[in-house]
Scaffold this motif. Structure first.
Motif, short mmCIF file in Angstrom:
data_model
loop_
_atom_site.label_atom_id
_atom_site.label_comp_id
_atom_site.label_asym_id
_atom_site.label_seq_id
_atom_site.Cartn_x
_atom_site.Cartn_y
_atom_site.Cartn_z
N GLU A 9 40.87 0.88 69.96
CA GLU A 9 41.25 0.12 71.16
C GLU A 9 42.38 -0.87 70.86
O GLU A 9 43.29 -1.05 71.67
N SER A 59 37.51 6.21 71.21
CA SER A 59 37.04 5.01 71.91
C SER A 59 36.93 5.16 73.42
O SER A 59 36.41 4.28 74.10
N CYS A 61 39.65 5.27 75.11
CA CYS A 61 41.01 4.83 75.47
C CYS A 61 41.03 3.97 76.74
O CYS A 61 41.64 4.32 77.73
N HIS A 62 40.38 2.82 76.69
CA HIS A 62 40.42 1.89 77.82
C HIS A 62 41.73 1.11 77.85
O HIS A 62 42.39 1.04 78.88
N THR A 68 37.57 -1.63 81.05
CA THR A 68 36.27 -1.70 80.37
C THR A 68 35.20 -2.28 81.30
O THR A 68 34.10 -1.73 81.42
N TYR A 85 35.08 -4.72 72.95
CA TYR A 85 36.23 -3.93 73.41
C TYR A 85 37.33 -4.86 73.90
O TYR A 85 38.52 -4.68 73.57
N GLN A 89 41.13 -5.35 72.42
CA GLN A 89 42.29 -5.12 73.28
C GLN A 89 43.25 -6.31 73.28
O GLN A 89 44.47 -6.14 73.18
#
Length: 241
Positions: A9, A59, A61-62, A68, A85, A89
């Motif tokens: 992430e 992951s 891919c957020h 999320t 997460y 990020q």
């Protein structure tokens, strides 16, 4: 804990921020061959497409706190992983902004006062749109982004096409909303550049957390109600470590 998911992430959000904001800072207005608004919009969309194929299986891919939170609200992501997460990020976005700053400042005439791809409203909106317009745009665009993500990654959606739908959706969002807020729909992406611009960018950063998070929750909840079932957890398959 799944260390690999969090690292993925961070790397993915790094790429979105570095390449997306980099296209605006370095290439958008380059003399004679600048890529302009269309190019910047496509750049952001392409970062998502490329990373979705690269780390989607690790992951999910957020690359975006609003995604999320929205996926969790829609029943498609475990609530216990939301905070780590988001931390990953934001770290990825800040590192990307730092590297972009080091590169961009090497050009004559570079000035952080030009915005450094930060998001803003009022005097700091590209089109001078006010707070209400900026808030509504960010909420609606993030809501629709989550709607697209929820649908494209649903267990009954056509397999393999989710990255394209999501990336094209983000490009479309930028095409519409760049004049209003310089397009956030992503609190991490907004935080990275804002930390280097400081001043007004930090003061207005709250909007680009609050509005996308509200939009993300709305998109997740609405799609969950519409589909009638939660299928396809978007968290990748990396082993826990």
């Amino acid at each position: 804990m799944s260390t690999k998911k969090y690292v993925a992430e961070a790397i993915g959000t790094f790429w979105l921020t570095f390449a997306g904001c980099g296209s605006a800072v370095i290439a958008a207005g380059f003399p004679n061959v600048g890529i302009g608004l269309l190019g910047v919009s496509l750049a952001f969309g392409l970062t998502v497409v490329t990373m979705a194929y690269a780390i989607g299986h690790i992951s999910g891919c957020h690359l975006n706190p609003a995604v999320t939170v929205g996926l969790a609200a829609g029943g498609r992501f475990p609530g216990g992983q939301v905070v780590p997460y988001i931390v990953a990020q934001v770290i990825g976005a800040v590192v990307a902004a730092a590297l972009l700053y080091l590169i961009a400042r090497g050009a004559p005439g570079f000035d952080l006062a030009n915005g450094f791809a930060s998001n803003g409203y009022g005097e700091h909106s590209p089109g001078k749109y006010n707070l209400v317009s900026a808030f509504l745009m960010e909420v609606v665009m993030t809501m629709m982004f989550l709607f697209i993500i929820m649908g494209a990654t649903h267990g009954k959606a056509p397999a393999g096409f989710a990255p394209l739908a999501i990336g094209l959706g983000l490009a479309l969002i930028h095409l519409v909303s760049i004049p209003v807020t310089n397009t956030s729909v992503n609190p991490a992406r907004s935080t990275g550049p804002a930390l280097f611009v400081g001043g007004w960018a930090i003061q207005q950063l709250w909007l680009f957390w609050v509005a996308p998070l509200i939009g993300g929750v709305l998109g997740g909840v609405v799609y969950r109600w519409l589909s009638g079932e939660a299928q396809g957890v978007v968290s990748g398959t990396a082993p826990a470590e």
